[in-house]
Design an enzyme around this catalytic site. Structure first.
Site, PDB file in Angstrom:
ATOM      1  N   ASP A  79     -26.065 -14.511 -18.241  1.00  0.00           N
ATOM      2  CA  ASP A  79     -25.139 -14.314 -19.365  1.00  0.00           C
ATOM      3  C   ASP A  79     -24.287 -13.048 -19.212  1.00  0.00           C
ATOM      4  O   ASP A  79     -23.777 -12.499 -20.180  1.00  0.00           O
ATOM      5  CB  ASP A  79     -25.916 -14.278 -20.685  1.00  0.00           C
ATOM      6  CG  ASP A  79     -26.991 -13.197 -20.675  1.00  0.00           C
ATOM      7  OD1 ASP A  79     -27.194 -12.576 -19.612  1.00  0.00           O
ATOM      8  OD2 ASP A  79     -27.611 -12.979 -21.728  1.00  0.00           O
ATOM      9  N   HIS A 122      -9.782  -5.273   5.694  1.00  0.00           N
ATOM     10  CA  HIS A 122     -10.252  -5.309   4.308  1.00  0.00           C
ATOM     11  C   HIS A 122     -11.731  -4.964   4.237  1.00  0.00           C
ATOM     12  O   HIS A 122     -12.524  -5.668   3.615  1.00  0.00           O
ATOM     13  CB  HIS A 122      -9.946  -6.667   3.665  1.00  0.00           C
ATOM     14  CG  HIS A 122      -8.491  -6.849   3.381  1.00  0.00           C
ATOM     15  ND1 HIS A 122      -7.908  -8.068   3.123  1.00  0.00           N
ATOM     16  CD2 HIS A 122      -7.471  -5.955   3.328  1.00  0.00           C
ATOM     17  CE1 HIS A 122      -6.616  -7.905   2.926  1.00  0.00           C
ATOM     18  NE2 HIS A 122      -6.330  -6.630   3.047  1.00  0.00           N
ATOM     19  N   ASP A 152      -7.936   2.844   1.418  1.00  0.00           N
ATOM     20  CA  ASP A 152      -6.891   1.998   0.831  1.00  0.00           C
ATOM     21  C   ASP A 152      -7.358   1.690  -0.575  1.00  0.00           C
ATOM     22  O   ASP A 152      -8.263   0.870  -0.774  1.00  0.00           O
ATOM     23  CB  ASP A 152      -6.745   0.723   1.674  1.00  0.00           C
ATOM     24  CG  ASP A 152      -5.627  -0.192   1.158  1.00  0.00           C
ATOM     25  OD1 ASP A 152      -5.165   0.007   0.021  1.00  0.00           O
ATOM     26  OD2 ASP A 152      -5.240  -1.112   1.904  1.00  0.00           O
ATOM     27  N   ASP A 201      -1.023   0.752  -4.903  1.00  0.00           N
ATOM     28  CA  ASP A 201      -1.666   0.335  -3.648  1.00  0.00           C
ATOM     29  C   ASP A 201      -1.338   1.370  -2.578  1.00  0.00           C
ATOM     30  O   ASP A 201      -0.257   1.328  -1.996  1.00  0.00           O
ATOM     31  CB  ASP A 201      -1.118  -1.062  -3.283  1.00  0.00           C
ATOM     32  CG  ASP A 201      -1.752  -1.628  -2.025  1.00  0.00           C
ATOM     33  OD1 ASP A 201      -2.712  -1.035  -1.507  1.00  0.00           O
ATOM     34  OD2 ASP A 201      -1.262  -2.681  -1.555  1.00  0.00           O
ATOM     35  N   HIS A 260      -0.909  -7.034  11.014  1.00  0.00           N
ATOM     36  CA  HIS A 260      -0.497  -7.481   9.675  1.00  0.00           C
ATOM     37  C   HIS A 260       0.972  -7.145   9.460  1.00  0.00           C
ATOM     38  O   HIS A 260       1.600  -6.531  10.317  1.00  0.00           O
ATOM     39  CB  HIS A 260      -1.378  -6.833   8.600  1.00  0.00           C
ATOM     40  CG  HIS A 260      -1.384  -5.324   8.612  1.00  0.00           C
ATOM     41  ND1 HIS A 260      -0.363  -4.575   8.089  1.00  0.00           N
ATOM     42  CD2 HIS A 260      -2.296  -4.426   9.090  1.00  0.00           C
ATOM     43  CE1 HIS A 260      -0.645  -3.287   8.215  1.00  0.00           C
ATOM     44  NE2 HIS A 260      -1.804  -3.167   8.838  1.00  0.00           N
ATOM     45  N   HIS A 281       4.292  -5.966   1.107  1.00  0.00           N
ATOM     46  CA  HIS A 281       4.294  -7.111   0.192  1.00  0.00           C
ATOM     47  C   HIS A 281       4.910  -6.662  -1.119  1.00  0.00           C
ATOM     48  O   HIS A 281       4.998  -5.456  -1.395  1.00  0.00           O
ATOM     49  CB  HIS A 281       2.855  -7.618  -0.022  1.00  0.00           C
ATOM     50  CG  HIS A 281       1.872  -6.515  -0.325  1.00  0.00           C
ATOM     51  ND1 HIS A 281       1.709  -5.991  -1.580  1.00  0.00           N
ATOM     52  CD2 HIS A 281       1.025  -5.812   0.478  1.00  0.00           C
ATOM     53  CE1 HIS A 281       0.789  -5.038  -1.541  1.00  0.00           C
ATOM     54  NE2 HIS A 281       0.365  -4.879  -0.298  1.00  0.00           N
ATOM     55  N   HIS A 325      -0.743  -8.053  -4.549  1.00  0.00           N
ATOM     56  CA  HIS A 325       0.156  -8.853  -3.708  1.00  0.00           C
ATOM     57  C   HIS A 325       0.960  -9.673  -4.700  1.00  0.00           C
ATOM     58  O   HIS A 325       0.557 -10.769  -5.090  1.00  0.00           O
ATOM     59  CB  HIS A 325      -0.626  -9.733  -2.733  1.00  0.00           C
ATOM     60  CG  HIS A 325      -1.412  -8.929  -1.744  1.00  0.00           C
ATOM     61  ND1 HIS A 325      -2.411  -9.447  -0.982  1.00  0.00           N
ATOM     62  CD2 HIS A 325      -1.337  -7.610  -1.387  1.00  0.00           C
ATOM     63  CE1 HIS A 325      -2.927  -8.496  -0.201  1.00  0.00           C
ATOM     64  NE2 HIS A 325      -2.293  -7.383  -0.436  1.00  0.00           N
ATOM     65  N   GLU A 359       3.414  -0.349   4.707  1.00  0.00           N
ATOM     66  CA  GLU A 359       2.060   0.001   5.132  1.00  0.00           C
ATOM     67  C   GLU A 359       1.737  -0.363   6.582  1.00  0.00           C
ATOM     68  O   GLU A 359       0.825  -1.140   6.855  1.00  0.00           O
ATOM     69  CB  GLU A 359       1.049  -0.684   4.214  1.00  0.00           C
ATOM     70  CG  GLU A 359       1.276  -2.181   4.006  1.00  0.00           C
ATOM     71  CD  GLU A 359       0.180  -2.796   3.138  1.00  0.00           C
ATOM     72  OE1 GLU A 359      -1.006  -2.635   3.490  1.00  0.00           O
ATOM     73  OE2 GLU A 359       0.521  -3.428   2.118  1.00  0.00           O
ATOM     74  N   TYR A 370      -4.603  -0.088  14.898  1.00  0.00           N
ATOM     75  CA  TYR A 370      -6.065  -0.230  14.890  1.00  0.00           C
ATOM     76  C   TYR A 370      -6.507  -0.524  16.319  1.00  0.00           C
ATOM     77  O   TYR A 370      -6.143  -1.556  16.885  1.00  0.00           O
ATOM     78  CB  TYR A 370      -6.481  -1.368  13.960  1.00  0.00           C
ATOM     79  CG  TYR A 370      -5.735  -1.345  12.637  1.00  0.00           C
ATOM     80  CD1 TYR A 370      -6.222  -0.599  11.562  1.00  0.00           C
ATOM     81  CD2 TYR A 370      -4.519  -2.025  12.478  1.00  0.00           C
ATOM     82  CE1 TYR A 370      -5.524  -0.541  10.361  1.00  0.00           C
ATOM     83  CE2 TYR A 370      -3.816  -1.971  11.286  1.00  0.00           C
ATOM     84  CZ  TYR A 370      -4.313  -1.233  10.230  1.00  0.00           C
ATOM     85  OH  TYR A 370      -3.619  -1.173   9.049  1.00  0.00           O
ATOM     86  N   ARG A 420      -3.829   3.591   8.880  1.00  0.00           N
ATOM     87  CA  ARG A 420      -2.773   2.917   8.098  1.00  0.00           C
ATOM     88  C   ARG A 420      -2.237   3.938   7.104  1.00  0.00           C
ATOM     89  O   ARG A 420      -2.999   4.790   6.622  1.00  0.00           O
ATOM     90  CB  ARG A 420      -3.340   1.685   7.371  1.00  0.00           C
ATOM     91  CG  ARG A 420      -2.367   1.013   6.425  1.00  0.00           C
ATOM     92  CD  ARG A 420      -2.760  -0.425   6.028  1.00  0.00           C
ATOM     93  NE  ARG A 420      -3.929  -0.513   5.176  1.00  0.00           N
ATOM     94  CZ  ARG A 420      -5.122  -0.901   5.591  1.00  0.00           C
ATOM     95  NH1 ARG A 420      -5.309  -1.258   6.846  1.00  0.00           N
ATOM     96  NH2 ARG A 420      -6.137  -0.956   4.758  1.00  0.00           N
ATOM     97  N   GLU A 475       0.165   3.868   3.653  1.00  0.00           N
ATOM     98  CA  GLU A 475       0.777   2.904   2.728  1.00  0.00           C
ATOM     99  C   GLU A 475       1.319   3.603   1.496  1.00  0.00           C
ATOM    100  O   GLU A 475       0.611   4.376   0.843  1.00  0.00           O
ATOM    101  CB  GLU A 475      -0.275   1.872   2.289  1.00  0.00           C
ATOM    102  CG  GLU A 475       0.215   0.918   1.210  1.00  0.00           C
ATOM    103  CD  GLU A 475      -0.747  -0.227   0.924  1.00  0.00           C
ATOM    104  OE1 GLU A 475      -1.968  -0.026   1.088  1.00  0.00           O
ATOM    105  OE2 GLU A 475      -0.270  -1.302   0.539  1.00  0.00           O
TER     106      GLU A 475
HETATM  107  N1  GLY Z   1      -4.994  -3.264  -0.300  1.00  0.00           N
HETATM  108  C1  GLY Z   1      -4.429  -4.463   0.107  1.00  0.00           C
HETATM  109  C2  GLY Z   1      -3.170  -4.241   0.787  1.00  0.00           C
HETATM  110  O1  GLY Z   1      -2.866  -3.137   1.160  1.00  0.00           O
HETATM  111  O2  GLY Z   1      -2.385  -5.120   0.933  1.00  0.00           O
HETATM  112 MN    MN Z   2      -3.456  -1.329   0.340  1.00  0.00          MN
HETATM  113 MN    MN Z   3      -0.807  -3.249   0.358  1.00  0.00          MN
END
Ligand code: GLY
Ligand code: MN
Ligand code: MN
Length: 437
Positions: free
Chosen positions: A37, A241, A258, A269, A348, A352, A359, A382, A386, A404, A406
């Site tokens: 619950d 991720h 991140d 983000d 990647h 976005h 996103h 971003e 890697y 990274r 961002e």
């Molecule tokens: N944290 C997810 C991205 O950077 O897209």
């Molecule tokens: Mn991110």
């Molecule tokens: Mn992002």
């Protein structure tokens, strides 16, 4: 805060895009059970919230442009003094009208009796088919029940139209009110990244940095992260991720964070990568500066009139050049870009859309062409590099480095505004902050 007038304006704008004699049906998010619950923290569906500002579960919004008895109808839970003692306050249909501006509101338990009557005789139903299978079924049942009475003169809707396309185009362009919240969200998150840099010490655990970050979010009134925070020390930074966040941080390694808060239903983000012991090694700095150069040039490419893919292409170019210069890639730039050799290290895209969802919604292509960037859009930039720990094609000294950087960008008439600029990102600014100078 988004004003009631703005919510009303959004509904009006959407209704102007709908054809005559049509209806839109938009469902709120369901509660999700965590175990028995106990529920996951409730978060209203972004489309639903965008149009209503209503954050209770078990709600359905109906818009019927031009309907004389009222265009904005809301189904929601009835008030219930006993349940409210257990689960908290409910607006009830009365509150839906008085507090949220609905023209008419009904108990959600009556939807079976009322919604078929509202659907009957409408030519088009705007609806996000496929998102909520159980509601899809109900909607079909209601439409079929009208159809079964067609010999008695009932007229079922003839067309189901995808609502997403219209609504998401509106959400793509951020109003002044939305921009203000997004600025505030990014600035809270930037502060949280500074805090993580300041408290980080070898021997701490990744989840402890996560706690520092999320403490800063919550203390500023941003009660939830916009997505699961990623804190990856050393080679964990190469897992895009990585959310385990369970390892010990080691002197000599980098840590990639991140993390971004959600404030009043708007996401931030941010990614920063910094040395656990406060000093970049020569190899870490060399890779870092390539990523930073790619990020800065991509931000330059974020301006109205450029197309969506230009910042990405910029990152690919700068990263490929940088990797060649460091001897990590071997070959001629254009060929390496064409063959996608950089993808072993940068797998990647550069960013976005950003908004209520991290996103965020909105098309990236129009008529099969990358869409042009316009003022009022918000996006992330971003890039990353890697180098997997087990990549034996690369000299050992580079292995296990994951970086990274961002930032959150708002497009204005003159170009990119970096909403997350308060989080330092040059190696020297990071080292200075970490040294407490
Ligand atoms: N944290 C997810 C991205 O950077 O897209
Ligand atoms: Mn991110
Ligand atoms: Mn992002």
């Amino acid at each position: 805060m988004i004003s009631k007038q703005e919510f009303a304006r959004r509904r009006r704008t959407l209704m102007e895009l709908m054809t005559d004699n049509s209806i839109a049906v938009i469902t709120g998010a369901a509660e999700r059970i965590r175990n028995r619950d106990t529920h996951y923290p409730y978060r209203q569906d972004s489309d639903f919230y965008y149009l209503t500002g209503f954050s209770e579960p078990e709600a359905v919004l109906v818009l019927i442009p031009g309907r004389e008895q009222g265009q904005f109808l809301l189904f929601c839970r009835e008030r219930n003094p006993e349940r409210e003692i257990w689960d908290g306050y409910r607006a009830g249909p009365e509150g839906a009208c008085s507090e949220y501006g609905a023209d008419d509101a009904f108990p959600i338990d009556d939807i079976d009796d009322i919604l078929p009557g509202l659907l009957e005789g409408r030519e088009k139903v705007y609806y996000a088919m496929g998102r909520d299978p159980s509601f899809d079924r109900h909607l079909m049942e209601w439409i079929n029940s009208i159809r079964s009475r067609s010999r008695a003169g009932a007229s079922p809707p003839g067309e189901l139209v995808d609502l997403d396309h219209f609504l998401h185009e509106l959400r793509l362009f951020k109003s002044a009110g939305e921009q203000k919240i997004m600025r505030a969200a990014a600035s809270i998150s930037a502060r949280a990244h500074c805090r993580a840099m300041q408290v980080c010490r070898p021997g701490m655990y990744e989840y402890q940095l996560q706690a520092e970050i999320e403490h800063e979010f919550a203390m500023a009134g941003a009660r939830f992260p916009a997505y699961n925070s990623i804190v990856g020390g050393g080679a964990n930074g190469c897992i895009l991720h990585y959310v385990e966040n369970s390892a010990k941080l080691t002197s000599g390694d980098l840590v990639l964070i991140d993390a971004g808060c959600e404030l009043e239903h708007y996401a931030s983000d941010i990614t920063r990568t910094f040395p656990v012991n406060g000093r970049f090694s020569a190899e870490q700095k060399a890779i870092y500066d390539v990523v930073l150069q790619a990020q800065l040039e991509a931000i330059e490419a974020c301006k109205p009139g450029n197309h969506w893919n230009e910042p990405h292409q910029t990152t690919v170019r700068v990263i490929t050049d940088g990797l060649v210069e460091l001897g990590i890639l071997d070959g001629e730039r254009n060929e390496l870009v064409e063959t996608g050799a950089y993808r072993d290290f940068y797998m990647h895209r550069a960013g976005h859309w950003l908004g209520m969802d991290v996103h965020d919604v909105g098309d990236y292509k129009v008529h099969d062409e990358w869409r042009l960037l316009e003022s009022g859009m918000a996006l992330t930039v971003e890039p990353g590099i890697y180098i997997a720990r087990d990549n034996t094609r690369v000299d050992e000294r580079w292995r296990g480095i994951g970086i990274r950087i961002e930032d959150d960008i708002l497009l204005s008439g003159s170009g990119a505004v970096v909403l997350s600029a308060d989080a330092p990102k040059t190696t020297s600014d990071i080292e200075t902050l970490m040294a407490g100078k």
